[in-house]
Write a protein that holds these residues in place. Structure first.
Motif: not given
Lengths: 91, 91, 91, 91
Positions: A24-48
């Motif tokens: 999901a993060l790869e897909t988001a980065l390939e598009g027009e990423p929203n910065c805060m959304a990306i930062l939150q997705q990375v935080a979620a991966i870290k938690g997982a």
């Protein structure tokens, strides 16, 4: 790793969640990423990943260091293995 | 996120590495996993996620908080956004 | 650091708590320490240091990166300072 | 905790270092603190606490889980104690 079928299924579902999150993060980065959304997705991966790490370690401690019928030598080897893993986990 | 093409490529390659690592871990768990190998693979994923987290944050700080021509109000909003993200990153 | 009196008092009380915890741990270690109690005291110190780290960083971001009237050059220097600190905090 | 005199001395010197660092930080905060210096002192304390945490855990694993002559029940209790501590250390 988890030597029981149930334990293995739980670990697999954690790993698949991390795979899904990274896709999901790869897909988001390939598009027009929203910065805060990306930062939150990375935080979620870290938690997982932290959750996986704790569960994998907990299983390992129970099954290897809690094992009966180990020779003293085997037990000391298991302890050193766990210590070497913990050093990288506790960075 | 990284607003430059080069920056985005670097982030994407980090995310794809994490995806690859989680697929490899899934495969290993589906077979006859060797415990120490699994523990080391999880440590490697953790390291990769930490690296991604630092890079994503570094890009964000440079591009959002280093930006010229923000109103004071916009800048304060950016600062609060970064603080809320840092709270989950520093857990 | 916190440029307000109230902010500085809060940081000082966190630092004094850590000092108190390390003195208590020293005393425990000098006596006949109970293992689990020591391990828990170390966990408590870790939690207190993490809390201090987050608060100190939050104050810093608000006061330095949220500051009005910085030249672009000053702002970029502040951003690089924060990035260098974050690298050690996110280890 | 470290059941040997040498091990205990090493832990004590780590704890005293943390005490010294927190006293130095307290003094700095009471004066006219330089922001970057404070942030770096906090990072140093964090590093010292992590080092203590790893050493204390390593000693504990060797002495408790590596111990000979435990009953199975005692060993399982030791394993659960370590797991509960690790949960707070790996946060």
């Amino acid at each position: 790793m988890s030597h029981t079928i149930a334990g293995k299924k739980k670990l697999l579902s954690r790993v698949r969640r991390i795979k899904g999150q990274s896709i999901a993060l790869e897909t988001a980065l390939e598009g027009e990423p929203n910065c805060m959304a990306i930062l939150q997705q990375v935080a979620a991966i870290k938690g997982a990943v932290n959750g996986l790490m704790k569960e994998v370690l907990e299983d390992h401690l129970r099954e290897h260091l809690g094992a009966e019928n180990l020779s003293n030598e085997q037990r000391l080897t298991e302890v050193e293995d766990v210590i070497s893993i913990l050093k990288s986990y506790l960075k």
